[in-house]
Design a protein around this motif. Sequence first.
Motif, PDB file in Angstrom:
ATOM      1  N   VAL A  42       0.831  -1.205   0.000  1.00  0.00           N
ATOM      2  CA  VAL A  42       0.000   0.000   0.000  1.00  0.00           C
ATOM      3  C   VAL A  42       0.865   1.254   0.000  1.00  0.00           C
ATOM      4  CG1 VAL A  42      -1.762   1.315   1.246  1.00  0.00           C
ATOM      5  CG2 VAL A  42      -1.918  -1.173   1.120  1.00  0.00           C
ATOM      6  N   TYR A  43       1.942   1.252   0.783  1.00  0.00           N
ATOM      7  CA  TYR A  43       2.824   2.415   0.829  1.00  0.00           C
ATOM      8  C   TYR A  43       3.509   2.647  -0.516  1.00  0.00           C
ATOM      9  CZ  TYR A  43       2.602   3.757   5.746  1.00  0.00           C
ATOM     10  OH  TYR A  43       2.189   4.247   6.964  1.00  0.00           O
ATOM     11  N   ILE A  44       3.909   1.579  -1.180  1.00  0.00           N
ATOM     12  CA  ILE A  44       4.514   1.718  -2.507  1.00  0.00           C
ATOM     13  C   ILE A  44       3.510   2.311  -3.488  1.00  0.00           C
ATOM     14  CG2 ILE A  44       5.390   0.433  -4.501  1.00  0.00           C
ATOM     15  CD1 ILE A  44       6.752  -1.465  -2.566  1.00  0.00           C
ATOM     16  N   PHE A  45       2.261   1.846  -3.417  1.00  0.00           N
ATOM     17  CA  PHE A  45       1.216   2.364  -4.307  1.00  0.00           C
ATOM     18  C   PHE A  45       0.975   3.846  -4.048  1.00  0.00           C
ATOM     19  CE2 PHE A  45      -3.309   3.399  -4.885  1.00  0.00           C
ATOM     20  CZ  PHE A  45      -3.436   3.178  -6.250  1.00  0.00           C
ATOM     21  N   ILE A  46       0.839   4.219  -2.772  1.00  0.00           N
ATOM     22  CA  ILE A  46       0.588   5.621  -2.419  1.00  0.00           C
ATOM     23  C   ILE A  46       1.747   6.506  -2.866  1.00  0.00           C
ATOM     24  CG2 ILE A  46       0.363   7.223  -0.480  1.00  0.00           C
ATOM     25  CD1 ILE A  46      -1.113   4.986   1.011  1.00  0.00           C
ATOM     26  N   SER A  47       2.970   6.057  -2.601  1.00  0.00           N
ATOM     27  CA  SER A  47       4.145   6.847  -2.976  1.00  0.00           C
ATOM     28  C   SER A  47       4.232   7.018  -4.485  1.00  0.00           C
ATOM     29  CB  SER A  47       5.414   6.169  -2.454  1.00  0.00           C
ATOM     30  OG  SER A  47       5.374   6.030  -1.053  1.00  0.00           O
ATOM     31  N   THR A  48       3.960   5.952  -5.218  1.00  0.00           N
ATOM     32  CA  THR A  48       4.038   6.005  -6.680  1.00  0.00           C
ATOM     33  C   THR A  48       3.026   6.975  -7.260  1.00  0.00           C
ATOM     34  OG1 THR A  48       4.795   3.698  -6.749  1.00  0.00           O
ATOM     35  CG2 THR A  48       3.940   4.640  -8.795  1.00  0.00           C
ATOM     36  N   VAL A  49       1.787   6.872  -6.799  1.00  0.00           N
ATOM     37  CA  VAL A  49       0.730   7.748  -7.316  1.00  0.00           C
ATOM     38  C   VAL A  49       1.006   9.201  -6.942  1.00  0.00           C
ATOM     39  CG1 VAL A  49      -1.738   8.283  -7.233  1.00  0.00           C
ATOM     40  CG2 VAL A  49      -0.993   5.902  -7.292  1.00  0.00           C
ATOM     41  N   SER A  50       1.477   9.443  -5.722  1.00  0.00           N
ATOM     42  CA  SER A  50       1.773  10.811  -5.279  1.00  0.00           C
ATOM     43  C   SER A  50       2.884  11.434  -6.118  1.00  0.00           C
ATOM     44  CB  SER A  50       2.169  10.816  -3.800  1.00  0.00           C
ATOM     45  OG  SER A  50       1.124  10.334  -2.985  1.00  0.00           O
ATOM     46  N   VAL A  51       3.976  10.688  -6.299  1.00  0.00           N
ATOM     47  CA  VAL A  51       5.102  11.196  -7.094  1.00  0.00           C
ATOM     48  C   VAL A  51       4.675  11.422  -8.543  1.00  0.00           C
ATOM     49  CG1 VAL A  51       7.373  10.607  -8.031  1.00  0.00           C
ATOM     50  CG2 VAL A  51       6.863  10.159  -5.619  1.00  0.00           C
ATOM     51  N   PHE A  52       3.897  10.504  -9.083  1.00  0.00           N
ATOM     52  CA  PHE A  52       3.416  10.622 -10.453  1.00  0.00           C
ATOM     53  C   PHE A  52       2.532  11.854 -10.615  1.00  0.00           C
ATOM     54  CE2 PHE A  52       0.984   8.777 -14.189  1.00  0.00           C
ATOM     55  CZ  PHE A  52       2.081   8.778 -15.039  1.00  0.00           C
ATOM     56  N   LEU A  80      -1.304  19.905  -7.857  1.00  0.00           N
ATOM     57  CA  LEU A  80       0.036  19.730  -7.300  1.00  0.00           C
ATOM     58  C   LEU A  80      -0.015  19.662  -5.779  1.00  0.00           C
ATOM     59  CD1 LEU A  80       3.143  19.675  -7.829  1.00  0.00           C
ATOM     60  CD2 LEU A  80       3.100  22.163  -7.562  1.00  0.00           C
ATOM     61  N   ILE A  81      -0.823  20.515  -5.164  1.00  0.00           N
ATOM     62  CA  ILE A  81      -0.991  20.495  -3.707  1.00  0.00           C
ATOM     63  C   ILE A  81      -1.573  19.156  -3.262  1.00  0.00           C
ATOM     64  CG2 ILE A  81      -2.184  21.562  -1.749  1.00  0.00           C
ATOM     65  CD1 ILE A  81      -2.078  24.208  -3.273  1.00  0.00           C
ATOM     66  N   VAL A  82      -2.495  18.644  -4.056  1.00  0.00           N
ATOM     67  CA  VAL A  82      -3.074  17.335  -3.744  1.00  0.00           C
ATOM     68  C   VAL A  82      -1.984  16.267  -3.729  1.00  0.00           C
ATOM     69  CG1 VAL A  82      -4.605  15.511  -4.580  1.00  0.00           C
ATOM     70  CG2 VAL A  82      -5.368  17.884  -4.627  1.00  0.00           C
ATOM     71  N   GLY A  83      -1.119  16.287  -4.746  1.00  0.00           N
ATOM     72  CA  GLY A  83      -0.060  15.289  -4.825  1.00  0.00           C
ATOM     73  C   GLY A  83       0.992  15.437  -3.737  1.00  0.00           C
ATOM     74  N   LEU A  84       1.301  16.676  -3.354  1.00  0.00           N
ATOM     75  CA  LEU A  84       2.339  16.932  -2.359  1.00  0.00           C
ATOM     76  C   LEU A  84       1.877  16.684  -0.925  1.00  0.00           C
ATOM     77  CD1 LEU A  84       4.072  20.215  -3.627  1.00  0.00           C
ATOM     78  CD2 LEU A  84       5.115  17.950  -3.432  1.00  0.00           C
ATOM     79  N   ILE A  85       0.627  17.052  -0.619  1.00  0.00           N
ATOM     80  CA  ILE A  85       0.159  17.019   0.766  1.00  0.00           C
ATOM     81  C   ILE A  85      -0.997  16.037   0.976  1.00  0.00           C
ATOM     82  CG2 ILE A  85      -0.799  18.385   2.658  1.00  0.00           C
ATOM     83  CD1 ILE A  85       0.502  20.848   1.440  1.00  0.00           C
ATOM     84  N   LEU A  86      -2.052  16.203   0.197  1.00  0.00           N
ATOM     85  CA  LEU A  86      -3.274  15.453   0.478  1.00  0.00           C
ATOM     86  C   LEU A  86      -3.137  13.960   0.217  1.00  0.00           C
ATOM     87  CD1 LEU A  86      -6.013  17.898  -0.867  1.00  0.00           C
ATOM     88  CD2 LEU A  86      -4.860  17.838   1.341  1.00  0.00           C
ATOM     89  N   MET A  87      -2.551  13.602  -0.918  1.00  0.00           N
ATOM     90  CA  MET A  87      -2.412  12.179  -1.245  1.00  0.00           C
ATOM     91  C   MET A  87      -1.600  11.409  -0.200  1.00  0.00           C
ATOM     92  SD  MET A  87      -2.023  11.595  -5.316  1.00  0.00           S
ATOM     93  CE  MET A  87      -3.480  11.473  -6.363  1.00  0.00           C
ATOM     94  N   PRO A  88      -0.399  11.886   0.165  1.00  0.00           N
ATOM     95  CA  PRO A  88       0.370  11.131   1.169  1.00  0.00           C
ATOM     96  C   PRO A  88      -0.358  10.999   2.500  1.00  0.00           C
ATOM     97  CG  PRO A  88       1.770  12.708   0.033  1.00  0.00           C
ATOM     98  CD  PRO A  88       0.369  13.018  -0.374  1.00  0.00           C
ATOM     99  N   VAL A  89      -0.920  12.112   2.998  1.00  0.00           N
ATOM    100  CA  VAL A  89      -1.581  12.079   4.302  1.00  0.00           C
ATOM    101  C   VAL A  89      -2.846  11.234   4.238  1.00  0.00           C
ATOM    102  CG1 VAL A  89      -2.698  13.458   6.097  1.00  0.00           C
ATOM    103  CG2 VAL A  89      -0.631  14.308   4.976  1.00  0.00           C
ATOM    104  N   GLN A  90      -3.652  11.423   3.195  1.00  0.00           N
ATOM    105  CA  GLN A  90      -4.884  10.655   3.075  1.00  0.00           C
ATOM    106  C   GLN A  90      -4.589   9.176   2.864  1.00  0.00           C
ATOM    107  OE1 GLN A  90      -7.711  12.479   3.640  1.00  0.00           O
ATOM    108  NE2 GLN A  90      -8.586  10.437   3.939  1.00  0.00           N
ATOM    109  N   GLY A  91      -3.498   8.892   2.158  1.00  0.00           N
ATOM    110  CA  GLY A  91      -3.114   7.499   1.983  1.00  0.00           C
ATOM    111  C   GLY A  91      -2.703   6.861   3.295  1.00  0.00           C
TER     112      GLY A  91
END
Length: 331
Positions: free
Chosen positions: A38-48, A82-93
């Motif tokens: 799950v962490y790999i998936f979240i990190s990949t989607v966030s970075v992408f 971009l804000i979603v990818g930097l902040i929201l995605m990692p925290v929400q994940g």
Amino acid sequence: MTNWGGTNTDNETIQQCFPNNNLSCTKNVKPGAEYIFVYIFISTVSVFTVFLNLLVIISITHFKQLHTPTNVLIFSLAVADLIVGLILMPVQGIKLIEPCWYFGEIFCSIFPLIFYVVVTASLGNLIIISVDRYIAVNDPLRYPVRVNINRAVFSIVVNWVFCCIYSFVLLYESILHPESNHTCIGECTLFIKLGYIITDVILTLVTPCCLIISLYIKICFVAKHQAEHINLLLARKAKSEKKAARTLGFVVMVYLLCWIPYYIAALTLGQDTGDSLVINIMYWILCMNSCLNPLIYAMFYRWFRISAKYILTLKIFEPSSEYLNLFIQEK
């Protein structure tokens, strides 16, 4: 849950979020392989998501050909994504897989505000883009006079300010008194009254949806009429504007498809509870929309593919690269 260090029927170890605090919440420790996946998936989607939206932002700011009112609006949408990818995605994940909140009381209050401001600002950007496309198709000759970059920037500023005020009013109680809904340390729960959720549905789903759909229906009729009754030059212009409207219409459709499941879940549950697995999944679906927008641009906008190629090959560092022709292959 039973004991602080017990084991449940699913072979998940139950531990404290903060072992040295007697007021700590408990958590189920899942198998390591599940966490890693799950962490790999979240990190990949966030970075992408960050990478793709940075391409959009750099393209629009660097290349002179892209300095248009419509692209300024797309720039604002990309900043929100971009804000979603930097902040929201990692925290929400992390909230999706970690039962404990490790980011502190202050960020627990601020995070929902950031979330609502960004997602509502994205919706506001889409409304402004719809109006922009309607004017471009309905009145193409006077469009350069009626719409310019300064007015686009002004509309963006008004949109973000309004979204900040609206989100603060909606989350007022949770922001000022986050501890009122917490039963233990390590918990970050968001509670919104059902009446507020219904109001939010009307203001940020039903009304914008009706407005956007009606505008795009009018765009289709106007473009069809222009293609049948005006000269070849204006017909080509109308065709180009219709293509742009269709692309942005697809962006709107994807956005609404990401929003609707959240509201269905929130209304079904009767309240917005931040610790609900269903709500957290719906939040994640909302965040995924920010990754889809640049992919839509890549599919429909040739200029984005060309500018991305220039950026990735570092041609933007060459002298006068901002004047490179991005539309040489456009038909």
